[in-house]
Design a protein around this motif. Structure first.
Motif: not given
Length: 139
Positions: A100-111
């Protein structure tokens, strides 16, 4: 934070322990919101953000021991290399049915943002250039 010869390595030592709790939060949020594929994707996002930070810090610490010129080359070139690696990894992962690119980005960006904020907080009041050590060369 104690001043060391390589402040980047000190940052890695201080920030890396937060990786496991961040992985757990990302996996739990992904599982609750979208299932196991999103949990795995969010976990990968946190892992990639942590790996990006470690790669950046260790390469900059290495280059700073050698010369200011190499430091600038590694800083810019390393950023471009990590960005290209991330792009290729996303293209490969996107081909997987569960990713899931959305889940990936939703974790990558805030981290990534959290790492940058913590890095600024730990270095607040210090000039980064003053923390680097460049050995004297014999003429």
């Amino acid at each position: 934070m104690t001043t060391t010869v390589e402040p980047e390595r000190e940052l890695v030592r201080r920030l890396l322990p937060y990786t496991l709790p961040a992985l757990a939060v990302a996996a739990a949020a992904g599982m609750l919101l979208r299932g196991s594929g999103a949990a795995a994707s969010a976990s990968i996002g946190v892992g990639v953000a942590a790996a990006n930070f470690v790669a950046s810090a260790t390469s900059v610490a290495w280059a700073a021991r050698i010369s200011p010129t190499l430091l600038m080359i590694v800083g810019l070139g390393g950023f471009l290399l990590r960005l290209a690696t991330l792009t290729v990894a996303l293209l490969v992962l996107d081909g997987l049915a569960w990713f899931s690119p959305v889940a990936f980005a939703s974790a990558f960006m805030p981290t990534t943002i959290a790492v940058l904020v913590l890095e600024m907080k730990l270095l607040f009041g210090r000039m980064q250039g003053d923390l680097w050590y460049f050995p004297e060369r014999a003429s």
